[in-house]
Write an enzyme that holds these catalytic residues in place. Structure first.
Site, PDB file in Angstrom:
ATOM      1  N   ASP A   1       0.941  -0.775  -0.168  1.00  0.00           N
ATOM      2  CA  ASP A   1      -0.271  -0.070   0.153  1.00  0.00           C
ATOM      3  C   ASP A   1       0.942   0.829   0.238  1.00  0.00           C
ATOM      4  O   ASP A   1       0.524   2.000   0.082  1.00  0.00           O
ATOM      5  CB  ASP A   1      -1.150  -0.152   0.908  1.00  0.00           C
ATOM      6  CG  ASP A   1      -2.253  -1.181   0.983  1.00  0.00           C
ATOM      7  OD1 ASP A   1      -2.564  -1.387   0.003  1.00  0.00           O
ATOM      8  OD2 ASP A   1      -2.549  -1.743   1.668  1.00  0.00           O
TER       9      ASP A   1
ATOM     10  N   ASP B 204      -7.332  -3.847  -5.278  1.00  0.00           N
ATOM     11  CA  ASP B 204      -7.347  -2.438  -4.630  1.00  0.00           C
ATOM     12  C   ASP B 204      -5.696  -2.074  -5.598  1.00  0.00           C
ATOM     13  O   ASP B 204      -4.962  -1.280  -5.371  1.00  0.00           O
ATOM     14  CB  ASP B 204      -6.596  -2.952  -3.253  1.00  0.00           C
ATOM     15  CG  ASP B 204      -7.906  -3.709  -2.877  1.00  0.00           C
ATOM     16  OD1 ASP B 204      -8.637  -4.861  -3.242  1.00  0.00           O
ATOM     17  OD2 ASP B 204      -8.220  -3.507  -1.466  1.00  0.00           O
TER      18      ASP B 204
HETATM   19  N1  GLY Z   1      -7.560  -1.269   0.404  1.00  0.00           N
HETATM   20  C1  GLY Z   1      -8.028  -2.041   1.327  1.00  0.00           C
HETATM   21  C2  GLY Z   1      -9.303  -2.267   1.096  1.00  0.00           C
HETATM   22  O1  GLY Z   1     -10.067  -1.529   0.341  1.00  0.00           O
HETATM   23  O2  GLY Z   1     -10.193  -1.947   2.362  1.00  0.00           O
END
Ligand code: GLY
Length: 416
Positions: free
Chosen positions: A113, A182
């Site tokens: 992330d 994601d």
């Molecule tokens: N990237 C984690 C979520 O969308 O919960």
């Protein structure tokens, strides 16, 4: 299904706020006024620069996160958006302070992330800053962040690994190279750093990641699997499952939103028409889905309690609600993505613009937009972090606010 209808009809009035709030008042202006009031409260109650607002605790206090999680870039980013709107130096000072507090996250390598964290904060900072010395400082931080992202890119697989080893819900599968949809959101940082340094290695990794994700993360109807697990040696697909969705074959709403956003940005950065076609199809799935409520704010998963979808986790035992919660975060990020998409798609773009506008009107209604002084200082209500983990269900979430403000700015720009 009856439950779905009850919640849908109780929320479908959201779009009427404009009239309930003074008739012809401009939506964007009205929402930013709310944002300023709410984030003034948020700043008053958030003095600890190591705790980045994320959601609320059950007692209504703000729950923060440290710099090693995934949501810490959104609060600084939202402050930059407020500054972009009002050009008030007071907001810039707050944005800078919270952005500077994140610097050490440039070394975040324990999950994927780092792109989310650093581009939403430092990416906006560098875009809005005029001072060359500060721009240079921010750029150095972004370069290190991209280097951190690439530590999780294994050329033989050709994708950025999202998480370290993790067990699937059924307890039968140990994922050793899991990639989640994601992850598309981390690619923007890589394109930026390639442009900045002239080194194509960052964008080459992003393109490889997007191509393999396009091949392996989508079903024939352009819905998304949340997790695809790969063989770390051969790059072969081993599993297509879920982590935050209802079931392996369902479509987790926020994941679908990340996919719209991700392929729209891929088109922006490469101008390769295959990404544009893909983004359109993925957006079409979202806006045409029969289970999308009238106000266009999705349930947390498109297939909750639908026939043919069986969770591997204890949905019945865990579900304490008599309604299916929405996810305003999925709506706000999809709206932001579709507004950008509408600018690339000529006449057809109206479809995406209109869908995004409807979402923004719903989110600007009393059902979703906080009345000033409530909602612990967050702007939007009714988001869902992870239902299967029994975590953050029907609560405010910082990333819902962030993409809402981004979408409003994009909407304003398109409307002129
Ligand atoms: N990237 C984690 C979520 O969308 O919960």
């Amino acid at each position: 299904m009856i439950k779905n209808l009850i919640i849908a009809s109780s929320i479908a009035v959201g779009g009427t706020l404009l009239s309930s709030c003074g008739g012809n008042k401009d939506m964007v202006k009205q929402d930013f006024e709310v944002a300023e009031k709410q984030y003034t409260i948020m700043l008053d109650q958030s003095k600890d620069l190591t705790s980045f607002p994320r959601t609320t605790n059950p007692d209504g206090s703000v729950k923060g996160t440290d710099i090693w999680d995934w949501t810490q870039g959104f609060f600084p980013g939202a402050l930059w958006y407020i500054y972009e709107f009002n050009q008030d130096p007071k907001w810039k000072a707050e944005a800078e302070k919270w952005t500077d507090a994140l610097e050490q996250a440039k070394f975040l390598t324990q999950h994927h992330d780092v792109g989310f964290v650093m581009y939403c904060s430092y990416g906006n900072a560098v875009r809005l800053e005029k001072d060359t010395a500060k721009i240079n400082k921010y750029n150095k931080i972004l370069i290190q962040s991209a280097e951190s992202a690439l530590t999780r890119y294994y050329p033989n697989v050709g994708l950025i690994k999202s998480w370290n080893d993790k067990m699937s819900w059924d307890g039968k599968t140990l994922w050793t190279y899991p990639v989640i949809i994601d992850n598309m959101m981390n690619l923007e940082l890589l394109f930026y750093v390639s442009k900045l340094t002239g080194d194509p290695k960052y964008k080459d990794a992003a393109i490889s990641h997007a191509d393999k994700t396009m091949k392996n993360h989508f079903r024939s109807d352009y819905s998304t699997y949340h997790v695809v697990d790969y063989d770390a040696k051969t790059g072969e697909v081993l599993h297509q499952q879920t982590n935050q969705g209802y079931s392996d074959n369902s479509t987790w709403s926020r994941g679908q939103g990340w996919a719209i956003y991700g392929y729209t940005l891929m088109y922006r950065e490469t101008k390769d028409p295959k990404y544009l076609e893909h983004a359109k199809k993925v957006a079409d799935f979202f806006i045409n889905h029969p289970n999308l409520p009238k106000d266009k704010i999705p349930y947390w998963d498109f297939n909750v309690e639908q026939e043919g979808y069986t969770p591997d986790w204890d949905y019945k035992g865990q579900n304490k609600l008599n309604y299916i919660p929405r996810d305003a975060s999925a709506a706000s990020l999809a709206a932001s993505a579709m507004l950008e998409l509408s600018t690339y798609t000529g006449e057809e773009g109206k479809k995406y613009f209109n869908a995004a506008e409807e979402i923004l009107k719903s989110l600007s209604g009393t059902e979703y937009l906080a009345a000033p002084g409530t909602n612990s200082g967050f702007i939007l209500k009714h988001s869902t972090g992870s239902f299967p983990h029994n975590s953050e269900i029907d609560v405010p979430l910082i990333y819902a606010d962030y993409y809402f403000l981004e979408a409003l700015l994009r909407y304003k720009k398109i409307k002129g």
